[in-house]
Every structure is written in C-alpha cells, then in structure tokens.
Design an enzyme around this catalytic site. Sequence first.
Site, short mmCIF file in Angstrom:
data_model
loop_
_atom_site.label_atom_id
_atom_site.label_comp_id
_atom_site.label_asym_id
_atom_site.label_seq_id
_atom_site.Cartn_x
_atom_site.Cartn_y
_atom_site.Cartn_z
N ASP A 55 89.16 11.12 23.55
CA ASP A 55 89.54 10.78 24.92
C ASP A 55 91.06 10.71 24.95
O ASP A 55 91.66 9.80 24.36
CB ASP A 55 88.93 9.42 25.31
CG ASP A 55 89.32 9.01 26.72
OD1 ASP A 55 90.14 9.70 27.36
OD2 ASP A 55 88.79 7.97 27.19
N SER A 111 99.36 22.24 37.90
CA SER A 111 98.49 22.76 38.96
C SER A 111 99.33 23.03 40.21
O SER A 111 100.30 22.30 40.47
CB SER A 111 97.39 21.75 39.31
OG SER A 111 96.65 22.20 40.43
N TYR A 142 94.79 13.41 42.07
CA TYR A 142 94.90 14.58 41.17
C TYR A 142 96.24 15.29 41.40
O TYR A 142 96.98 15.58 40.45
CB TYR A 142 93.73 15.52 41.42
CG TYR A 142 93.85 16.84 40.69
CD1 TYR A 142 93.44 16.96 39.35
CD2 TYR A 142 94.36 17.98 41.31
CE1 TYR A 142 93.56 18.17 38.67
CE2 TYR A 142 94.49 19.18 40.65
CZ TYR A 142 94.08 19.28 39.32
OH TYR A 142 94.20 20.48 38.66
N LYS A 202 99.44 15.74 38.72
CA LYS A 202 99.94 17.04 38.27
C LYS A 202 101.43 17.21 38.58
O LYS A 202 102.16 17.88 37.85
CB LYS A 202 99.11 18.16 38.90
CG LYS A 202 97.69 18.22 38.33
CD LYS A 202 97.70 18.57 36.86
CE LYS A 202 96.31 18.63 36.25
NZ LYS A 202 96.33 19.13 34.87
N1 NAD Z 1 90.22 25.59 37.45
C1 NAD Z 1 91.27 25.73 38.24
O1 NAD Z 1 91.25 26.46 39.22
C2 NAD Z 1 92.53 24.96 37.96
C3 NAD Z 1 93.59 25.06 38.86
C4 NAD Z 1 94.76 24.37 38.59
C5 NAD Z 1 94.89 23.62 37.45
N2 NAD Z 1 93.85 23.55 36.58
C6 NAD Z 1 94.04 22.73 35.38
O2 NAD Z 1 93.54 23.45 34.24
C7 NAD Z 1 92.98 22.53 33.32
C8 NAD Z 1 91.52 22.91 33.03
O3 NAD Z 1 90.82 22.93 34.26
P1 NAD Z 1 89.28 23.27 34.32
O4 NAD Z 1 89.02 23.80 35.66
O5 NAD Z 1 88.88 24.06 33.16
O6 NAD Z 1 88.67 21.80 34.22
P2 NAD Z 1 87.20 21.34 33.77
O7 NAD Z 1 86.96 20.06 34.47
O8 NAD Z 1 86.22 22.46 33.91
O9 NAD Z 1 87.38 21.07 32.20
C9 NAD Z 1 88.13 19.99 31.74
C10 NAD Z 1 87.83 19.77 30.28
O10 NAD Z 1 88.55 18.59 29.86
C11 NAD Z 1 87.65 17.69 29.26
N3 NAD Z 1 88.13 16.32 29.49
C12 NAD Z 1 88.09 15.62 30.65
N4 NAD Z 1 88.60 14.40 30.47
C13 NAD Z 1 88.97 14.33 29.17
C14 NAD Z 1 89.57 13.30 28.38
N5 NAD Z 1 89.84 12.09 28.89
N6 NAD Z 1 89.82 13.57 27.07
C15 NAD Z 1 89.51 14.77 26.53
N7 NAD Z 1 88.93 15.77 27.23
C16 NAD Z 1 88.67 15.54 28.54
C17 NAD Z 1 86.31 17.97 29.87
O11 NAD Z 1 85.24 17.51 29.05
C18 NAD Z 1 86.35 19.49 30.01
O12 NAD Z 1 85.96 20.13 28.81
C19 NAD Z 1 93.13 21.14 33.94
O13 NAD Z 1 94.33 20.55 33.45
C20 NAD Z 1 93.26 21.44 35.41
O14 NAD Z 1 93.96 20.43 36.11
C21 NAD Z 1 92.67 24.19 36.80
#
Ligand code: NAD
Length: 241
Positions: free
Chosen positions: A56, A135, A149, A153
């Site tokens: 975590d 993000s 959120y 970011k």
């Molecule tokens: N998907 C998008 O369109 C998008 C857009 C902008 C930014 N992001 C950023 O990209 C990154 C990944 O996004 P995603 O869409 O794959 O998210 P997701 O929610 O699908 O995956 C997040 C991962 O982080 C893990 N996680 C959550 N809390 C945690 C903690 N406290 N300790 C350890 N692991 C933890 C989860 O188990 C999961 O495997 C994030 O930082 C998100 O903010 C994503």
Amino acid sequence: MSAQTAVVTGGAHGLGEAIVRRLHADGYRVAIADLDGAAAEALAKELGEAKGYAVDVADRAAVDGLLAAALADFGSVHVLVNNAARTQAKKLMDITADELDAVLKVNLGGTFSACQVFGAHFAAQGYGRIVNMASLAGQNGGTATGGHYASSKGAVLSATKVFARELAPHGVTVNAVSPGPQDSPMVRSIVDDVDGLARSIPVGRLGDPAFIARMVALLASPGAASVTGACWDANGGLYLR
Ligand SMILES: NC(=O)c1ccc[n+]([C@@H]2O[C@H](COP(=O)([O-])OP(=O)(O)OC[C@H]3O[C@@H](n4cnc5c(N)ncnc54)[C@H](O)[C@@H]3O)[C@@H](O)[C@H]2O)c1
C-alpha cells in the site's frame, strides 16, 4: 541494455500493467508493487524475471520495505514508476473529509514518499529515473473524475518539479506523464458513454495505454538524461498549452 530493475507501483492492472509489460519487453527486470498482491504475483509469474509485492503506497513503512525487498531480490534498482492511484468520481461538494484524505494519501502521499525513499537511494548510487503518473485532471481541473482526484494530480505535478530540482545534480531525473482519457478498464468503469467521450476529444479517440507505456519507457531510459521536471502530455488535444 544491461538488465536494470524497474519498480512499478499499481502495476497489476490497467496502465500500470501496460507499463510493466513494456519495461519487461525492453529488458528490465520488474518489481510489480500493488495493493492487489495476488494479481501482481500472477503477472510476475507470467512474465518471469519479475516479482510481485503486496504494497500500500500510502504506508510509508511499506514503501521503505518495497525498496529493501527489491534490492534483496534483484541486487539494484534504477527506475521507479509512481503509477498507483485511487481514481474516484464524486460531486465536488459531496466529497467528505475522509474521502479527500484517502485519495490524497495514495495519489500524492504515495508518490511523494516513494520519491523520497527511492530518490535518496538513486542519489546515493548516482543514477536513477523516476516517472510519475499525473493526469489531465491535474492540469485542467478534470471532467469525469472528482475534485479530490484532480487536486491530488495537480500536487503530483508540483512534487515532480521539487524532486526533479533536488535530485538533478545526482544523476536522477524525475518526470511526469499526463494522460487524458485512455481506453482502459478504469475509464470504462466510471464513464457511461465511452463513445460520446471519444467524440468529445479533438482527435476523436481515447488514448492507447500501450503508447503511454512507451512514453514512460522513454523517460525511464538512460538516454533521457537531459529531460527532468517535465510533464509529457497525451490528451488528444483536450488541453493545449
Ligand atoms: N486510465 C486513464 O485514462 C488515466 C488518465 C489519466 C491518468 N491516469 C493515471 O494513470 C495511472 C493508472 O491509471 P489506471 O487507469 O490504470 O488505474 P486503475 O485504477 O485501473 O489501476 C490502479 C492500480 O493501482 C493499484 N493501487 C490502488 N491503490 C493502491 C495503493 N494504495 N497502493 C498500491 N497500489 C494501489 C490498483 O490495485 C491498480 O492495480 C493512475 O495514476 C491514474 O491516475 C489514468
């Protein structure tokens, strides 16, 4: 490339998984750290030359433990990708103090702690690459996601700059990648009308997580030595600056 080790937080699912697969394909040994330790271990087992850890990132002691475990298992660490995050959508005025704390603790706190812990180690060894997942929401205030959120970011972008400045003289770069909406499971879970979302993006499509992973891999590479404190956007033209 000689085998470097990369640590990817939140690497078990979504964009993190794409980043893990890219770095692994590029020849890195990968430490996959995730709240979902079972999924991290399953991915590591599938890939080989990788290991999964239940971590975590909001827990500073667990982040210390992650560095120690990766060093014990791989001998050295060169790259950290701070990807783990909690993504929540909630009406701004309805966000509770507890919800705000929980999101900030993971998204900012986890990234900040890991930059301190791994940054100090990288500085001592005279080399390191840190890539923080920011993000579009942190730049433009967000649309589908909540204000907690988006605020977290924005703070990740500031943290990227302060750590970049601190660590630059020690061979360590710190950069951010700032995606707009990607075609990922998380986006599909919080957005009702995915086609409508795609139409609202100037380029007319969601982003590709595999491309985000290539951006991360480029910033993580030894050749990216002169890029630090930067934020690389991939938002389909939603935010121009
Ligand atoms: N998907 C998008 O369109 C998008 C857009 C902008 C930014 N992001 C950023 O990209 C990154 C990944 O996004 P995603 O869409 O794959 O998210 P997701 O929610 O699908 O995956 C997040 C991962 O982080 C893990 N996680 C959550 N809390 C945690 C903690 N406290 N300790 C350890 N692991 C933890 C989860 O188990 C999961 O495997 C994030 O930082 C998100 O903010 C994503």
